[in-house]
Each structure stands twice: as C-alpha cells, then as structure tokens.
Design an enzyme around this catalytic site. Structure first.
Site, mmCIF file in Angstrom:
data_model
loop_
_atom_site.group_PDB
_atom_site.id
_atom_site.type_symbol
_atom_site.label_atom_id
_atom_site.label_comp_id
_atom_site.label_asym_id
_atom_site.label_seq_id
_atom_site.Cartn_x
_atom_site.Cartn_y
_atom_site.Cartn_z
ATOM 1 N N PHE A 1 0.814 -1.224 0.000
ATOM 2 C CA PHE A 1 0.000 0.000 0.000
ATOM 3 C C PHE A 1 0.845 1.271 0.000
ATOM 4 O O PHE A 1 0.320 2.355 0.217
ATOM 5 C CB PHE A 1 -0.928 0.007 1.218
ATOM 6 C CG PHE A 1 -1.948 -1.106 1.188
ATOM 7 C CD1 PHE A 1 -3.103 -0.986 0.428
ATOM 8 C CD2 PHE A 1 -1.726 -2.285 1.892
ATOM 9 C CE1 PHE A 1 -4.034 -2.012 0.386
ATOM 10 C CE2 PHE A 1 -2.660 -3.321 1.849
ATOM 11 C CZ PHE A 1 -3.815 -3.181 1.095
ATOM 12 N N TYR B 1 -9.177 16.528 -3.615
ATOM 13 C CA TYR B 1 -8.680 17.737 -4.273
ATOM 14 C C TYR B 1 -9.059 17.703 -5.743
ATOM 15 O O TYR B 1 -8.653 16.782 -6.459
ATOM 16 C CB TYR B 1 -7.158 17.848 -4.130
ATOM 17 C CG TYR B 1 -6.750 18.169 -2.708
ATOM 18 C CD1 TYR B 1 -6.676 19.488 -2.283
ATOM 19 C CD2 TYR B 1 -6.491 17.156 -1.791
ATOM 20 C CE1 TYR B 1 -6.330 19.790 -0.969
ATOM 21 C CE2 TYR B 1 -6.150 17.449 -0.479
ATOM 22 C CZ TYR B 1 -6.072 18.768 -0.076
ATOM 23 O OH TYR B 1 -5.749 19.064 1.218
ATOM 24 N N CYS C 1 -0.607 2.954 -10.746
ATOM 25 C CA CYS C 1 -1.535 2.084 -10.008
ATOM 26 C C CYS C 1 -3.015 2.371 -10.266
ATOM 27 O O CYS C 1 -3.727 1.504 -10.762
ATOM 28 C CB CYS C 1 -1.225 2.168 -8.521
ATOM 29 S SG CYS C 1 0.355 1.410 -8.123
HETATM 30 P P1 NAD Z 1 8.116 -1.586 -11.677
HETATM 31 O O1 NAD Z 1 7.790 -1.652 -13.108
HETATM 32 O O2 NAD Z 1 8.729 -0.348 -11.106
HETATM 33 O O3 NAD Z 1 9.074 -2.802 -11.293
HETATM 34 C C1 NAD Z 1 8.940 -4.106 -11.734
HETATM 35 C C2 NAD Z 1 10.329 -4.721 -11.807
HETATM 36 O O4 NAD Z 1 10.212 -6.101 -12.098
HETATM 37 C C3 NAD Z 1 11.195 -4.113 -12.895
HETATM 38 O O5 NAD Z 1 12.428 -3.698 -12.337
HETATM 39 C C4 NAD Z 1 11.397 -5.249 -13.884
HETATM 40 O O6 NAD Z 1 12.650 -5.204 -14.528
HETATM 41 C C5 NAD Z 1 11.267 -6.462 -12.979
HETATM 42 N N1 NAD Z 1 10.912 -7.708 -13.660
HETATM 43 C C6 NAD Z 1 9.953 -7.918 -14.584
HETATM 44 N N2 NAD Z 1 9.912 -9.224 -14.948
HETATM 45 C C7 NAD Z 1 10.884 -9.842 -14.231
HETATM 46 C C8 NAD Z 1 11.331 -11.181 -14.156
HETATM 47 N N3 NAD Z 1 10.787 -12.140 -14.902
HETATM 48 N N4 NAD Z 1 12.335 -11.481 -13.311
HETATM 49 C C9 NAD Z 1 12.902 -10.509 -12.546
HETATM 50 N N5 NAD Z 1 12.510 -9.224 -12.578
HETATM 51 C C10 NAD Z 1 11.509 -8.895 -13.411
HETATM 52 O O7 NAD Z 1 6.764 -1.923 -10.919
HETATM 53 P P2 NAD Z 1 6.304 -1.411 -9.478
HETATM 54 O O8 NAD Z 1 5.767 -0.031 -9.591
HETATM 55 O O9 NAD Z 1 7.328 -1.735 -8.466
HETATM 56 O O10 NAD Z 1 5.041 -2.367 -9.259
HETATM 57 C C11 NAD Z 1 5.181 -3.747 -8.996
HETATM 58 C C12 NAD Z 1 3.848 -4.286 -8.520
HETATM 59 O O11 NAD Z 1 3.482 -3.658 -7.292
HETATM 60 C C13 NAD Z 1 2.689 -4.010 -9.488
HETATM 61 O O12 NAD Z 1 1.798 -5.075 -9.433
HETATM 62 C C14 NAD Z 1 2.056 -2.763 -8.907
HETATM 63 O O13 NAD Z 1 0.700 -2.652 -9.227
HETATM 64 C C15 NAD Z 1 2.232 -2.989 -7.425
HETATM 65 N N6 NAD Z 1 2.262 -1.765 -6.626
HETATM 66 C C16 NAD Z 1 2.939 -0.658 -7.053
HETATM 67 C C17 NAD Z 1 2.966 0.483 -6.270
HETATM 68 C C18 NAD Z 1 3.679 1.723 -6.732
HETATM 69 O O14 NAD Z 1 3.457 2.767 -6.132
HETATM 70 N N7 NAD Z 1 4.523 1.682 -7.737
HETATM 71 C C19 NAD Z 1 2.321 0.494 -5.023
HETATM 72 C C20 NAD Z 1 1.677 -0.668 -4.597
HETATM 73 C C21 NAD Z 1 1.652 -1.789 -5.402
#
Ligand code: NAD
Length: 439
Positions: A152, A254, A263
């Site tokens: 979160f 806002y 997200c």
């Molecule tokens: P991101 O795109 O920043 O990171 C994903 C990473 O996974 C990348 O570095 C990519 O190179 C790596 N990757 C992809 N396939 C791979 C594999 N087969 N083996 C190893 N590494 C691999 O994504 P994120 O923003 O960190 O989001 C990740 C998940 O968390 C998503 O499901 C997202 O919805 C969720 N999430 C994101 C946030 C946010 O604020 N960014 C917050 C909560 C939940």
C-alpha cells in the site's frame, strides 16, 4: 530472516531496503541488466525520498544485495516475494505473464520450505495460479505456501509508508505461513499491531478495493468541480465544507486534472475486467474511469475556450510533469495528456519538473524531435515568452512563485492552474487572467 524479492522496481526496491533496514538478509532479483548496474554501483534508479541512503547503508553492511540469478537467490530463502509489474493487458485486465514466469522460476529453484508471497497487485484468484505454477515447476518434493501480501506504499512517501504502515494485509490459509509473516513484520508493529490476517481472496480484493475507493473520491470530486464551474460556485469552498465532515475527510478530494500513475488507472481498469469476467457490470468503477479520462482533457478544453482551437504560434509553459509531487514517475501522468493535446493543436510547449526531466525526456522525445516541446533548465525559463503558464503538478517549489517576475517573463499573464494552488482573487488583482478547476 533470509528474504528474496523478485522484481526490483519501486515496490521491490523499497520493500527490500526496508526489510534489510530491520536486520533481514535480503536479495533483490531483477532481469533488467541496466537497473542492476545502477544498483550495484551504489545508485538508485528511481527518485524516492530517503531511499538512496537506506539502500547504500544496507549494501555496505552486507544485508542487501542484487542479482539476476533467481535460483541462487531462492535457495535457502524463508520468504520469496514476487514484486514484478502487472501492467494492463490489451483488454485492461492485469497481465500476469511476469508473475507466473517468476512463480515457475521459483518452483524450479525451491530446495526447502518457503513462503511465496505475491506483493504485486494481482486479481482475485491469482494465488491459485501462482500455486499451480510453482507446483508444476518443482524438481523435488518441497512444501511451500502461497500468501497474498499486497503493498500500500505511496510513491513519494514510500519509505515512510513501508516503515510506518497504517496496516499490513496478509491473506493466507496456512498456520505455518502466518507464523512466518508475523515474525517478518513484527518490527513494523512495534507501537501497535499492524497485521490484518484474512483469506487470500479477501486480501487480493482489499488492494483493488483500496485503490478503487481512492480513485472514486478523486473522480467524484472532479465531477463536483465541473458542476461548480457551470453553476458559478467555487469548488474549493465546497471541498473545505465537506472535508470537515469526519465521515468524508480531507484526503483525496482535491479537484484537479485527473489521477495518473502506475496504479490507480491500471487497477481500476483491471477491477472492471474482473467484474466483467463474472458477468457483473461495475457501474461505479466505469464512471470513475470515464470521468478521469475526461478530466485529463479538461484544462485543454479551458485553454481552447480562451485561445480558440488553432494554437499554432502559441507557446505554453508547463510546470510539473510527474503524475504527482515527490516522484519522477511519469506513468499515465496527466501532464503528458495536456502536452499532447496542446501540441496536436499546433502549440509549442516549454516544460519543467524538478525531478522528472530524465523520465520526461523518454516520454516526450518524439515531440522534442518534432520541435514542439523543449525542456527548460529552470522553472522560470519554462515561463519565458509564453502565452500562458499551466500548473500540472503541485510540487512545493511551484506553490508560491514570484508572480511579478512571472508577469515580466511571460508574453501574456495567463495562468491555468490544474491543481487549484493559487488564489484566484490575488492573481486577478496582480493582473493575471486565472483559470482553475471548478472555480
Ligand atoms: P516496476 O515496473 O517499477 O518494477 C517491476 C520490476 O520487475 C522491474 O524492475 C522489472 O525489470 C522487474 N521484472 C519484470 N519481470 C521480471 C522477471 N521475470 N524477473 C525478474 N525481474 C523482473 O513496478 P512497481 O511499480 O514496483 O510495481 C510492482 C507491482 O506492485 C505491481 O503489481 C504494482 O501494481 C504494485 N504496486 C505498485 C505500487 C507503486 O506505487 N509503484 C504500489 C503498490 C503496489
């Protein structure tokens, strides 16, 4: 505890650094060589307050390391977290390709009992698919549990959110996994119990419901703002009037130019798809998404009302490019929609953001090559000679600018305030033409 996190993006890196900070031995895995190069050289590939120092500290102490070798990282880990991306597929549903590929790789590498955690945001029922993928790839008879532990954190305050969470949701049907997760999160529950245990499906749904609720608040308020515009009411007074109601609260009401980021847009779309898959029309969610798409265009409409729909020869300054302050993340940023809208009508744009210029370059390169967008070196450079200035992201440095200097720099004193940051009356007294959202 020995912890492996696969996927070292926003979530994976923050999670890894924060668990290492609490004394766990953490291995972060990624398949992006460029990202690993930056991390191994002591850098951090994203802008996130407090993260760089935390990563450096834990790399130095040997608690945090980075690799592309899944098998070596999984061997001996008590907890393996999947934190890869779940981008929208063509039909809007969450694309689970990376999650399931990683699950198979974990299965093939498992040598002893481990708790396999889906930290990525995944649709209800995904844990079953992850379990099957792991099971199908096992090379020996090893017990394991699959747990849902959605994340979160907010970009821009990710480290703070992770270290001091409102709550930690864990979906599991296994006592053994529950014990492991309790121990892992114990240091984060020091002041009060943060863990909320529930079933796996409920946990998967909780993440979507949370994001959908926040997106709903934003779209609802944007709808009220648009109504206010037509009715001659100032939505900012209305916002204060309803925010003071403790049942409603001030956060996420806002009015602005729509939600973006990696997200909300994708998670609302994915939940709509999930609903469709069980023959359910998600009327509220559909409306939330539709309002958001329209809202991203709203400022361009106001600009066209002011200048007409041929903007050739007109130049606009844009302050703020990231989808919100505190991050360099440009995914689905409303600023991009505005810039594309203006340049499509013939305008030229000078844009500035305090941290997202690198990311912006990547997204705006075609428009920069075409000569319709330039990136300014300084916030006031972006205002030089422009026919109007647009505030797209409410970074602190844009909150109280030197309006007299702006007036001297701009070709015409016109401000389109996409975040309702400025006082319309005061700006009018200073000789500006001011347009906000819902005022
Ligand atoms: P991101 O795109 O920043 O990171 C994903 C990473 O996974 C990348 O570095 C990519 O190179 C790596 N990757 C992809 N396939 C791979 C594999 N087969 N083996 C190893 N590494 C691999 O994504 P994120 O923003 O960190 O989001 C990740 C998940 O968390 C998503 O499901 C997202 O919805 C969720 N999430 C994101 C946030 C946010 O604020 N960014 C917050 C909560 C939940």
């Amino acid at each position: 505890m020995n912890l492996t996190i696969i996927g070292t993006g926003y979530v994976g890196l923050v999670t890894g650094a924060c668990f290492a900070e609490r004394g766990n031995r953490v291995t972060c895995v990624d398949n992006d060589p460029a990202k690993l190069d930056v991390l191994r050289a002591g850098g951090v590939p994203i802008y996130e307050p407090g993260l760089e120092r935390m990563v450096a500290r834990n790399v130095d102490s040997g608690l945090l390391q980075f690799t592309d070798d899944v098998a070596a990282a999984v061997d001996g880990a008590q907890v393996v977290m999947i934190a890869v991306g779940t981008p929208p597929g063509e039909d809007g549903s969450a694309d689970l390709t990376a999650v399931l590929a990683v699950a198979r790789a974990i299965g093939a590498a498992l040598t002893g009992y481990a708790v396999i955690v889906t930290k990525s945001t995944v649709p209800v029922g995904t844990a079953d698919q992850v379990r099957e993928a792991v099971q199908g790839a096992l090379t020996r008879d090893v017990p394991f549990d699959v747990v849902s532990n959605p994340e979160f954190l907010k970009e821009g305050a990710a480290v703070e959110d992770f270290m001091r969470p409102d709550r930690v949701v864990v979906g599991t049907d296994s006592e053994r996994a529950r014990d492991v997760m309790s121990e892992l999160y114990e240091p984060f529950s020091h002041v009060r119990e943060k863990l909320i245990f529930m079933g796996i499906r409920e946990s998967e749904m909780t993440k979507y419901a949370a994001n959908a609720m926040l997106a709903t608040k934003i779209s609802f308020m944007n709808e009220i703002a648009n109504l206010c515009e037509r009715l001659g009411a100032d939505v900012e007074a209305v916002r204060r009037g309803i925010g003071s109601d403790s049942r409603i609260g001030y956060s996420f009401i806002y009015p602005g130019i729509g939600y973006g980021g990696s997200c909300f847009p994708k998670d609302v779309k994915a939940l709509v798809r999930t609903a469709k898959s069980v023959d359910f029309d998600a009327h509220v969610l559909n409306a939330v998404e539709a309002r958001n798409e329209l809202q991203k265009q709203r400022l361009v409409e106001r600009i066209v009302e002011h200048f007409g729909d041929d903007l050739s020869g007109k130049t606009f300054g844009v302050w703020g490019l990231s989808f919100k302050p505190g991050t360099d993340d440009m995914r689905e940023a409303p600023a991009l929609v505005i810039i594309q809208g203006l340049t499509a009508l013939g305008a030229t744009v000078h844009a500035y953001d305090p941290v997202a210029m690198g990311e912006a370059k990547r997204d705006l390169q075609p428009l920069m090559d075409a000569g319709s967008v330039t990136l300014a070196a300084h916030q006031y450079d972006a205002a030089k000679g422009v026919d109007a200035l647009i505030l797209a992201t409410e970074w602190n440095i844009f909150r109280q600018p030197d309006f007299d200097a702006l007036k001297r720099l701009m070709a015409a004193p016109v401000i389109f305030d996409g975040r309702n940051q400025y006082n319309p009356e005061r700006l009018r007294r200073r000789g500006f033409h001011y347009v906000g959202i819902g005022r």
